[in-house]
Motif scaffolding. Structure first.
Motif, PDB file in Angstrom:
ATOM      1  N   UNK A   1       2.942  -8.796  -7.488  1.00 25.74           N
ATOM      2  CA  UNK A   1       2.065  -7.901  -8.190  1.00 25.74           C
ATOM      3  C   UNK A   1       2.225  -6.507  -7.592  1.00 25.74           C
ATOM      4  N   UNK A   2       2.292  -5.525  -8.462  1.00 26.41           N
ATOM      5  CA  UNK A   2       2.466  -4.155  -8.006  1.00 26.41           C
ATOM      6  C   UNK A   2       1.257  -3.336  -8.474  1.00 26.41           C
ATOM      7  N   UNK A   3       0.522  -2.806  -7.526  1.00 29.12           N
ATOM      8  CA  UNK A   3      -0.664  -2.011  -7.829  1.00 29.12           C
ATOM      9  C   UNK A   3      -0.361  -0.559  -7.482  1.00 29.12           C
ATOM     10  N   UNK A   4      -0.613   0.330  -8.438  1.00 32.21           N
ATOM     11  CA  UNK A   4      -0.360   1.754  -8.234  1.00 32.21           C
ATOM     12  C   UNK A   4      -1.601   2.380  -7.593  1.00 32.21           C
ATOM     13  N   UNK A   5      -1.625   2.420  -6.277  1.00 29.99           N
ATOM     14  CA  UNK A   5      -2.789   2.897  -5.540  1.00 29.99           C
ATOM     15  C   UNK A   5      -2.997   4.400  -5.748  1.00 29.99           C
TER      16      UNK A   5
ATOM     17  N   UNK B   1      -0.823   6.458   4.342  1.00 27.46           N
ATOM     18  CA  UNK B   1      -1.756   5.332   4.205  1.00 27.46           C
ATOM     19  C   UNK B   1      -1.665   4.645   2.848  1.00 27.46           C
ATOM     20  N   UNK B   2      -0.853   5.183   1.937  1.00 26.56           N
ATOM     21  CA  UNK B   2      -0.747   4.626   0.598  1.00 26.56           C
ATOM     22  C   UNK B   2      -0.258   3.181   0.644  1.00 26.56           C
ATOM     23  N   UNK B   3       0.778   2.922   1.415  1.00 22.94           N
ATOM     24  CA  UNK B   3       1.350   1.568   1.489  1.00 22.94           C
ATOM     25  C   UNK B   3       0.337   0.571   2.059  1.00 22.94           C
ATOM     26  N   UNK B   4      -0.411   0.993   3.074  1.00 19.79           N
ATOM     27  CA  UNK B   4      -1.423   0.127   3.679  1.00 19.79           C
ATOM     28  C   UNK B   4      -2.488  -0.257   2.657  1.00 19.79           C
ATOM     29  N   UNK B   5      -3.012   0.758   1.917  1.00 19.92           N
ATOM     30  CA  UNK B   5      -4.037   0.491   0.916  1.00 19.92           C
ATOM     31  C   UNK B   5      -3.490  -0.358  -0.225  1.00 19.92           C
ATOM     32  N   UNK B   6      -2.249  -0.155  -0.569  1.00 25.92           N
ATOM     33  CA  UNK B   6      -1.634  -0.942  -1.637  1.00 25.92           C
ATOM     34  C   UNK B   6      -1.551  -2.413  -1.228  1.00 25.92           C
ATOM     35  N   UNK B   7      -1.134  -2.682   0.007  1.00 26.27           N
ATOM     36  CA  UNK B   7      -1.082  -4.074   0.499  1.00 26.27           C
ATOM     37  C   UNK B   7      -2.472  -4.696   0.511  1.00 26.27           C
ATOM     38  N   UNK B   8      -3.463  -3.938   0.994  1.00 32.16           N
ATOM     39  CA  UNK B   8      -4.830  -4.462   1.053  1.00 32.16           C
ATOM     40  C   UNK B   8      -5.364  -4.765  -0.339  1.00 32.16           C
TER      41      UNK B   8
ATOM     42  N   UNK C   1      -6.802  -8.732  -4.680  1.00 29.66           N
ATOM     43  CA  UNK C   1      -6.584  -9.278  -6.021  1.00 29.66           C
ATOM     44  C   UNK C   1      -6.073 -10.713  -5.921  1.00 29.66           C
ATOM     45  N   UNK C   2      -5.180 -10.993  -4.985  1.00 25.76           N
ATOM     46  CA  UNK C   2      -4.668 -12.360  -4.812  1.00 25.76           C
ATOM     47  C   UNK C   2      -5.791 -13.308  -4.407  1.00 25.76           C
ATOM     48  N   UNK C   3      -6.697 -12.851  -3.546  1.00 22.91           N
ATOM     49  CA  UNK C   3      -7.818 -13.689  -3.128  1.00 22.91           C
ATOM     50  C   UNK C   3      -8.741 -13.985  -4.311  1.00 22.91           C
ATOM     51  N   UNK C   4      -9.014 -12.984  -5.137  1.00 25.54           N
ATOM     52  CA  UNK C   4      -9.887 -13.179  -6.293  1.00 25.54           C
ATOM     53  C   UNK C   4      -9.237 -14.135  -7.293  1.00 25.54           C
ATOM     54  N   UNK C   5      -7.924 -14.054  -7.456  1.00 27.95           N
ATOM     55  CA  UNK C   5      -7.236 -14.948  -8.387  1.00 27.95           C
ATOM     56  C   UNK C   5      -7.307 -16.403  -7.931  1.00 27.95           C
ATOM     57  N   UNK C   6      -7.466 -16.651  -6.633  1.00 25.92           N
ATOM     58  CA  UNK C   6      -7.556 -18.018  -6.106  1.00 25.92           C
ATOM     59  C   UNK C   6      -8.948 -18.623  -6.265  1.00 25.92           C
TER      60      UNK C   6
END
Length: 89
Positions: A1-5, A20-27, A32-37
């Motif tokens: 999944x790719x989120x445009x932060x 910090x963009x990459x860090x926030x994007x990973x978080x 989103x992955x946790x919510x999908x589970x």
């Protein structure tokens, strides 16, 4: 999944440092992955537990701060009201 932060930050009017963009994007992807589970709650009834009665407290009239005292802490006051920055255009 790719989120445009950067796009999310622009929509929410936030500024994010480039480093910090990459860090926030990973978080955000992890959230989103946790919510999908999470399991679906479609056909389950969410009934109130009769053993756990939720009782509201009685309303009681109590003295509060005087307006003059409260306005002493306000950064700006006009006509007895606290002035705050505009948040919606």
């Amino acid at each position: 999944m790719n989120i445009d932060i950067k796009h999310i930050a622009k929509l929410s009017r936030l500024s994010i440092d480039g480093d910090k963009v990459e860090k926030f994007q990973r978080e955000m992807e992890n959230i989103v992955a946790m919510v999908e589970k999470l399991p679906a709650v479609e056909n389950q009834t969410l009934a109130v537990d009769p053993a756990d009665r939720m009782e509201l407290r009685k309303d009681e009239i109590r003295p509060s701060l005087r307006r003059e005292v409260m306005l002493q802490n306000a950064p700006k006051a006009v006509a007895g009201c606290i002035v705050v920055p505009k948040t919606v255009e």
